[in-house]
Each structure stands twice: as structure tokens, then as C-alpha cells.
Design a protein around this motif. Structure first.
Motif, PDB file in Angstrom:
ATOM      1  N   ASN A   1      38.682  41.467  79.634  1.00 13.39           N
ATOM      2  CA  ASN A   1      38.753  40.843  78.320  1.00 13.39           C
ATOM      3  C   ASN A   1      40.108  41.162  77.671  1.00 13.39           C
ATOM      4  O   ASN A   1      40.210  41.961  76.743  1.00 13.39           O
ATOM      5  N   TYR A   2      41.122  40.496  78.171  1.00 17.15           N
ATOM      6  CA  TYR A   2      42.492  40.786  77.709  1.00 17.15           C
ATOM      7  C   TYR A   2      42.697  40.452  76.231  1.00 17.15           C
ATOM      8  O   TYR A   2      43.461  41.091  75.526  1.00 17.15           O
ATOM      9  N   GLY A   3      42.003  39.407  75.756  1.00 15.19           N
ATOM     10  CA  GLY A   3      42.175  38.961  74.377  1.00 15.19           C
ATOM     11  C   GLY A   3      41.838  40.061  73.375  1.00 15.19           C
ATOM     12  O   GLY A   3      42.557  40.284  72.399  1.00 15.19           O
ATOM     13  N   GLN A   4      40.741  40.746  73.659  1.00 15.85           N
ATOM     14  CA  GLN A   4      40.316  41.851  72.793  1.00 15.85           C
ATOM     15  C   GLN A   4      41.249  43.048  72.965  1.00 15.85           C
ATOM     16  O   GLN A   4      41.673  43.668  72.001  1.00 15.85           O
ATOM     17  N   MET A   5      41.592  43.327  74.224  1.00 15.19           N
ATOM     18  CA  MET A   5      42.439  44.495  74.507  1.00 15.19           C
ATOM     19  C   MET A   5      43.843  44.360  73.925  1.00 15.19           C
ATOM     20  O   MET A   5      44.438  45.342  73.497  1.00 15.19           O
ATOM     21  N   LEU A   6      44.369  43.139  73.944  1.00 17.57           N
ATOM     22  CA  LEU A   6      45.748  42.927  73.503  1.00 17.57           C
ATOM     23  C   LEU A   6      45.841  42.327  72.096  1.00 17.57           C
ATOM     24  O   LEU A   6      46.892  41.838  71.691  1.00 17.57           O
ATOM     25  N   ASP A   7      44.749  42.407  71.367  1.00 16.92           N
ATOM     26  CA  ASP A   7      44.693  41.818  70.022  1.00 16.92           C
ATOM     27  C   ASP A   7      45.895  42.213  69.158  1.00 16.92           C
ATOM     28  O   ASP A   7      46.511  41.378  68.501  1.00 16.92           O
ATOM     29  N   GLN A   8      46.254  43.485  69.187  1.00 19.39           N
ATOM     30  CA  GLN A   8      47.363  43.985  68.362  1.00 19.39           C
ATOM     31  C   GLN A   8      48.728  43.604  68.930  1.00 19.39           C
ATOM     32  O   GLN A   8      49.754  43.820  68.284  1.00 19.39           O
ATOM     33  N   CYS A   9      48.730  43.082  70.152  1.00 15.49           N
ATOM     34  CA  CYS A   9      49.997  42.746  70.831  1.00 15.49           C
ATOM     35  C   CYS A   9      50.327  41.265  70.774  1.00 15.49           C
ATOM     36  O   CYS A   9      51.363  40.832  71.275  1.00 15.49           O
ATOM     37  N   LEU A  10      49.424  40.483  70.168  1.00 16.77           N
ATOM     38  CA  LEU A  10      49.626  39.035  70.110  1.00 16.77           C
ATOM     39  C   LEU A  10      50.780  38.674  69.187  1.00 16.77           C
ATOM     40  O   LEU A  10      50.790  39.076  68.016  1.00 16.77           O
ATOM     41  N   ILE A  11      51.755  37.951  69.705  1.00 16.10           N
ATOM     42  CA  ILE A  11      52.915  37.602  68.868  1.00 16.10           C
ATOM     43  C   ILE A  11      53.138  36.111  68.709  1.00 16.10           C
ATOM     44  O   ILE A  11      53.819  35.681  67.796  1.00 16.10           O
ATOM     45  N   GLY A  12      52.579  35.302  69.599  1.00 17.61           N
ATOM     46  CA  GLY A  12      52.854  33.882  69.451  1.00 17.61           C
ATOM     47  C   GLY A  12      52.108  33.000  70.432  1.00 17.61           C
ATOM     48  O   GLY A  12      51.212  33.458  71.146  1.00 17.61           O
ATOM     49  N   ILE A  13      52.483  31.725  70.423  1.00 19.25           N
ATOM     50  CA  ILE A  13      51.891  30.784  71.355  1.00 19.25           C
ATOM     51  C   ILE A  13      52.973  30.169  72.224  1.00 19.25           C
ATOM     52  O   ILE A  13      54.103  29.963  71.795  1.00 19.25           O
ATOM     53  N   LEU A  14      52.590  29.914  73.469  1.00 21.08           N
ATOM     54  CA  LEU A  14      53.510  29.314  74.425  1.00 21.08           C
ATOM     55  C   LEU A  14      53.580  27.808  74.187  1.00 21.08           C
ATOM     56  O   LEU A  14      52.557  27.135  74.144  1.00 21.08           O
ATOM     57  N   VAL A  15      54.796  27.309  73.986  1.00 23.36           N
ATOM     58  CA  VAL A  15      54.997  25.875  73.768  1.00 23.36           C
ATOM     59  C   VAL A  15      56.104  25.367  74.683  1.00 23.36           C
ATOM     60  O   VAL A  15      56.832  26.170  75.285  1.00 23.36           O
ATOM     61  N   SER A  16      56.237  24.073  74.772  1.00 23.62           N
ATOM     62  CA  SER A  16      57.317  23.486  75.565  1.00 23.62           C
ATOM     63  C   SER A  16      58.642  23.691  74.859  1.00 23.62           C
ATOM     64  O   SER A  16      58.682  23.976  73.657  1.00 23.62           O
ATOM     65  N   GLU A  17      59.742  23.539  75.596  1.00 26.06           N
ATOM     66  CA  GLU A  17      61.078  23.656  74.986  1.00 26.06           C
ATOM     67  C   GLU A  17      61.209  22.629  73.863  1.00 26.06           C
ATOM     68  O   GLU A  17      61.780  22.908  72.807  1.00 26.06           O
ATOM     69  N   GLU A  18      60.662  21.432  74.095  1.00 28.10           N
ATOM     70  CA  GLU A  18      60.753  20.346  73.128  1.00 28.10           C
ATOM     71  C   GLU A  18      60.030  20.701  71.835  1.00 28.10           C
ATOM     72  O   GLU A  18      60.563  20.505  70.745  1.00 28.10           O
ATOM     73  N   GLU A  19      58.829  21.254  71.979  1.00 31.69           N
ATOM     74  CA  GLU A  19      58.071  21.591  70.779  1.00 31.69           C
ATOM     75  C   GLU A  19      58.727  22.740  70.016  1.00 31.69           C
ATOM     76  O   GLU A  19      58.714  22.764  68.782  1.00 31.69           O
ATOM     77  N   ALA A  20      59.309  23.699  70.742  1.00 34.42           N
ATOM     78  CA  ALA A  20      59.959  24.829  70.075  1.00 34.42           C
ATOM     79  C   ALA A  20      61.180  24.366  69.282  1.00 34.42           C
ATOM     80  O   ALA A  20      61.504  24.918  68.232  1.00 34.42           O
ATOM     81  N   ALA A  21      61.844  23.349  69.791  1.00 32.91           N
ATOM     82  CA  ALA A  21      63.064  22.851  69.153  1.00 32.91           C
ATOM     83  C   ALA A  21      62.754  21.936  67.974  1.00 32.91           C
ATOM     84  O   ALA A  21      63.592  21.738  67.093  1.00 32.91           O
ATOM     85  N   ALA A  22      61.554  21.380  67.957  1.00 37.37           N
ATOM     86  CA  ALA A  22      61.196  20.403  66.922  1.00 37.37           C
ATOM     87  C   ALA A  22      61.078  21.041  65.530  1.00 37.37           C
ATOM     88  O   ALA A  22      60.816  22.205  65.405  1.00 37.37           O
TER      89      ALA A  22
END
Ligand code: HEM
Length: 89
Positions: free
Chosen positions: A68-89
Motif C-alpha cells: 500500500n504505497y499510497g498510504q506509506m508515501l502519503d507525506q512524500c506526495l509532491i505532484g502528478i505526472l503529466v505530459s510535456e504539453e500539459e506541463a507547458a500549458a
């Protein structure tokens, strides 16, 4: 935690790979800074680093889909993975 989540394209994720000051890893489109967790990983840092700076979803699920990585890494969550295009938008 959602309020300070950043959009992370693959190119930015790659800057936080093995050897980086802070190691990031994407699992199921969520991006974690796994640096603080690394010393506690039961499989060791060498194994954990196989997923460093990239989308580690497949390797994670191939290794231990029951973790259950989601629970274990709860405090380590920093963002969401997006495409280069979406990040630039
Ligand atoms: C155990 C690899 C990421 C949590 C292990 C083991 C390996 C491994 C080989 C087995 C160790 C042994 O039994 O001697 C990897 C790889 C990863 C990764 C290649 C990334 C690409 C993670 C992450 C977490 C995690 C992100 C948690 C947030 C665990 C836990 C165990 C474990 C809890 C013990 C599981 C059990 O015994 O049932 N890992 N790991 N791992 N890992 Fe990872």
C-alpha cells in the motif's frame, strides 16, 4: 496535500533520478519524493533506485502489487505526472 501538488512532466521527473539530491518516482501518475523513505525500504535503496526519476508503476507492480504505497508515501506526495504539453500549458 492536493493544494500544493505540482504538475511534473517526464523531463522534470528525470532530473530527480539516481544520484540527484532529491529522488522522485512516479507510481500510477502520482509523483513522490522518496528520499526520506529510502533508508526504510525493505528491499534496500539499490532496488528502490531502479524506479528513480521515472514512471516506476510497472516495476513496482511487478515486484509487490500488495504494498500500500499510497498510504506509506502519503507525506512524500509532491505532484502528478503529466505530459510535456500539459506541463507547458
Ligand atoms: C520489498 C523492490 C519501490 C515498499 C521489496 C523487495 C524488492 C523491492 C526487490 C523485496 C525485498 C526482500 O524481500 O528481500 C522495489 C523496487 C521499487 C520499489 C524495484 C521501485 C521501482 C517501493 C516503494 C515502496 C516499497 C515505493 C513503498 C512506498 C516495499 C515493502 C516491501 C518491499 C513494504 C516489503 C514487502 C513484503 O515483504 O511484503 N521491494 N521496491 N517498495 N518494498 Fe519495494
Amino acid at each position: 496535500p492536493f493544494s500544493h501538488m505540482i504538475k511534473v512532466p517526464p523531463s522534470l521527473l528525470a532530473q530527480h533520478g539516481r544520484g540527484a539530491d532529491q529522488v522522485w518516482m512516479a507510481i500510477e501518475n502520482k509523483v513522490y519524493n522518496v528520499s526520506a523513505y529510502m533508508p526504510f525500504h525493505p528491499g534496500g535503496d539499490k532496488e528502490l533506485l531502479r524506479g528513480a526519476g521515472r514512471d516506476a508503476t510497472k516495476i513496482f507492480m511487478d515486484t509487490h502489487p500488495w504494498v500500500n504505497y499510497g498510504q506509506m508515501l502519503d507525506q512524500c506526495l509532491i505532484g502528478i505526472l503529466v505530459s510535456e504539453e500539459e506541463a507547458a500549458a
